[in-house]
Design an enzyme around this catalytic site. Structure first.
Site, short mmCIF file in Angstrom:
data_model
loop_
_atom_site.label_atom_id
_atom_site.label_comp_id
_atom_site.label_asym_id
_atom_site.label_seq_id
_atom_site.Cartn_x
_atom_site.Cartn_y
_atom_site.Cartn_z
N LYS A 45 0.93 -1.36 0.00
CA LYS A 45 -0.02 0.00 -0.13
C LYS A 45 0.75 1.16 -0.07
CE LYS A 45 -4.77 0.38 1.16
NZ LYS A 45 -5.55 -0.73 1.36
N ALA A 70 -12.33 4.81 -3.38
CA ALA A 70 -11.76 5.96 -2.76
C ALA A 70 -11.26 5.73 -1.37
CB ALA A 70 -12.63 7.11 -2.78
N CYS A 131 -3.07 9.03 -8.48
CA CYS A 131 -4.35 8.67 -7.83
C CYS A 131 -5.40 9.83 -8.11
CB CYS A 131 -4.01 8.56 -6.24
SG CYS A 131 -5.66 8.59 -5.56
N ASN A 194 -3.05 3.52 -13.17
CA ASN A 194 -3.77 3.55 -11.96
C ASN A 194 -5.24 3.16 -12.30
OD1 ASN A 194 -4.88 4.18 -9.33
ND2 ASN A 194 -2.76 5.56 -9.26
N GLY A 246 -4.65 -2.89 -15.20
CA GLY A 246 -6.20 -2.24 -15.45
C GLY A 246 -6.97 -3.40 -16.12
N GLY A 247 -7.89 -3.95 -15.11
CA GLY A 247 -8.99 -4.89 -15.66
C GLY A 247 -8.38 -6.27 -15.68
#
Lengths: 309, 314
Positions: A45, A70, A131, A194, A246-247
């Site tokens: 993190k 978020a 972000c 991101n 991503g995905g």
């Protein structure tokens, strides 16, 4: 089983999968567990200079096509965070993610990692400048511009010798220029990218915005085509390795990402859909697909789509 | 269009009834009849503009949560009135195992399903230690002990009593005799005694000052009762040090035991990692864990974490 091991900054890793930052990365225990479940490298993190509580919940809401999150960078701060990770002994690579308000903060964070480097056992540093939903950071602080990327990359490179990954955003136009700026300033790899957005959900029963922060980064299946496009054009323009994030939720998705030009594949939201077993499963699906389709090496897949129009 | 279904929707329903359990605990009954909640599971309850918190489920029909007024979100929940809206996601988490026929899920998705030091124990799901085909067909879910229990003992400390009521009620519906030990600091801290009385064979109450029930701790009552009667399975929810002592005693006596843990949760769905305990996630692998399992966690009874992820000694 086809060998899909690869090299990650001098470390041999069992597959090209990398746990994306922000997912399961709070404690050493979960990072180790992700490795045990079949991931080749894990990202912590993001750590900031001071401890951060993060945004109020709901932190993650499900949409029809992915997650809106978020979190707001909850983390115990770089000093405590590095203590938690000290002496990484897994065979799998550890990437320390850092997040700062400006180049100066990024430089300070890098210096702290450099000091702890020997005991830490980390393979790389990842700087998040993308972000979409935290005031003072990433996109909300204008860190996505080429000028800002150059400045931040320089500041980190001046303070640590560890390989540096710059994590870019799929949300801002000009991703190729951004990646080039990072490469020219000395970045050793690009993570593209991101979560997308920010996006917003309105709970129609409560006439209220979600997630708790009021908007959040979109991840999951919906953003894969955008990540693929970004990875394709970036990998064509730069010479340093690319992590495609991503995905990705299956072996086929990972193959697609690699054919677009990714040397490594980031996995995050898949944990929501498939549980922590996602890493081992996707890894197996990659080698099964390769076997069925007559591929012997990852090398034959990475960038494969580029030879054809 | 199955692909577009949301698996964890935010539900909004009306409050059916509010019961004041004591000076700081209210039970909120929600108009949501079709929900399939099991004892030990929780809801992530949302107050728009303020936040979201995990609340353990106190009953399924009607769907009920019990809320202690201890912070901002719970404070707002206490202001809600009958007929007003309440929003939540769930039910979430691994429930208590009563040996009932749970939904067949041949492949367990919890993080315990891998051969790590933490998960090499017996009677776990098929992916970690290969229970035989026959028993896999039978339940598919990790089984606690063997066979169906006839007599269970539940021990609840403080608000830990809340999920114990739902467990005892479910046990009774399936012909299992439930016994409950509940404890609090003093009389006004003892909750759910009347509710438990309806669904349990016997209820034993303890308070630190003796203002209600026996003077002393639930631990003393537990040690006495476990010798006095034969229990097939034991369940506990409450302060972690109390649960640890109970788990240790049960392992020593070879009585299957489950505990319900509490950690700082954020996403509630196994993604963010905030509620980790030794690499396991309280929201998804738990909150209910087996005694043998938690006793191997170095953080059990010792360390929890705050919202930033800082370690806190208990």
């Amino acid at each position: 089983m086809i060998d899909i091991s690869t090299e990650f900054f001098g470390k041999k890793i069992k597959n090209p999968l990398i746990l994306a930052s922000g997912v399961l990365g709070v404690t050493r225990g979960t990072l180790e567990s992700v490795c045990e479940h079949g991931c080749g490298a894990v990202t912590t993190k993001s750590l900031s200079l001071e401890p951060k509580k993060g945004h109020e919940g709901p932190n993650i809401v499900e949409t029809e096509c992915g997650l809106l999150n978020a979190m707001g960078y909850p983390n115990p701060g770089i000093d405590t965070g590095l203590q938690e990770l000290n002496g990484w002994k897994m065979d799998d690579a550890l990437i320390i993610s850092i997040v700062g308000k400006d180049a100066k903060e990024f430089g300070q964070l890098a210096a702290k990692i450099e000091l702890a480097k020997k005991e830490l056992g980390a393979s790389a540093v990842e700087a998040v400048i993308s972000c979409p939903h935290t005031p003072g950071y990433g996109m909300m602080a204008g860190q996505g511009t080429c000028g800002s990327i150059t400045e931040i990359t320089n500041a980190i490179k001046e303070n640590t010798k560890l390989p540096l990954i710059m994590k870019l955003s799929p949300s801002v136009p000009g991703e190729v220029a951004a990646a080039k700026a990072a490469e020219q300033a000395g970045a050793d790899a690009i993570n593209m990218g991101n979560s997308l957005g920010p996006g917003m959900k309105i709970d129609i029963n409560r006439k209220s915005r979600l997630p708790g922060f009021g908007m959040g980064g979109l991840s999951g299946p919906a953003i894969k085509p955008i990540a693929i496009r970004c990875v394709y054009f970036i990998s064509e323009a730069i010479g340093i390795p690319v992590i495609g994030t991503g995905g990705v939720n299956s072996g086929a998705d990972a193959i697609e990402m690699m054919m677009a030009g990714a040397n490594y594949v980031g996995v995050g939201t898949s944990v929501y859909y498939r549980g922590i077993g996602a890493f081992g499963e996707i890894s197996n699906e990659i080698s099964d697909w390769m076997k069925m389709n007559g591929y012997a090496k990852l090398k034959d897949i990475v960038g494969a789509a580029h030879s054809k129009k | 269009m199955d692909d577009f279904e949301i698996t964890n929707p935010m539900y909004t329903n009306r409050i059916k009834k509010i019961l004041e359990e004591n000076y700081r605990i209210k039970s909120i009954e929600i108009e949501h009849d079709m929900i399939e909640a099991e004892p030990g599971q929780f809801l992530m309850v949302w107050i728009p503009g303020l936040g979201e918190r995990p609340m353990s489920i106190a009953n399924n029909r009607p769907l009920t949560i019990s809320v202690a007024n201890v912070g901002t979100v719970s404070g707002e929940l206490h202001k809600l009135k009958q007929g007003e809206q309440i929003s939540y996601r769930g039910p979430l988490g691994r429930p208590f195992d009563l040996g009932l026929q749970y939904k067949t899920e041949l492949k367990c998705k919890t993080t315990q399903c891998v051969s790590t030091e933490n998960s090499k124990f017996e009677n776990k799901c098929d992916c970690c230690c290969g229970i035989d085909e026959a028993s896999k067909q039978e339940s598919g879910h990790p089984k606690l002990g063997t066979g169906n229990p006839k007599h269970i003992l539940t021990i609840g400390g403080g608000y830990g009593v809340v999920p114990m009521y739902f467990l005892c009620k479910t046990a009774r519906e399936h012909g299992i005799d439930a016994y409950a030990i509940i404890g609090g600091r003093c009389e006004k801290d003892v909750v759910y005694e009347k509710h438990l009385f309806v669904v349990c064979k016997e209820v034993f109450v303890t308070t630190d000052d003796g203002s209600r029930g026996k003077k002393g701790t639930v631990m003393a009552e537990f040690e006495w009762l476990i010798k006095e009667k034969k229990f097939d399975w034991v369940y506990t929810c409450g302060p972690e040090k109390m649960m640890k002592a109970i788990a240790e005693k049960c392992v020593e006596l070879k009585i299957p035991c489950q505990v319900s843990l509490e950690r700082h949760m954020k996403c509630g769905t196994g993604v963010c990692g905030s509620c980790a305990i030794n690499g396991m996630l309280t929201c998804k692998d738990g909150p209910v864990f087996d005694a043998e399992q938690v006793l191997k966690f170095s953080e059990f009874g010792k360390v929890s974490r705050d919202g930033c992820g800082n370690r806190k000694e208990m």
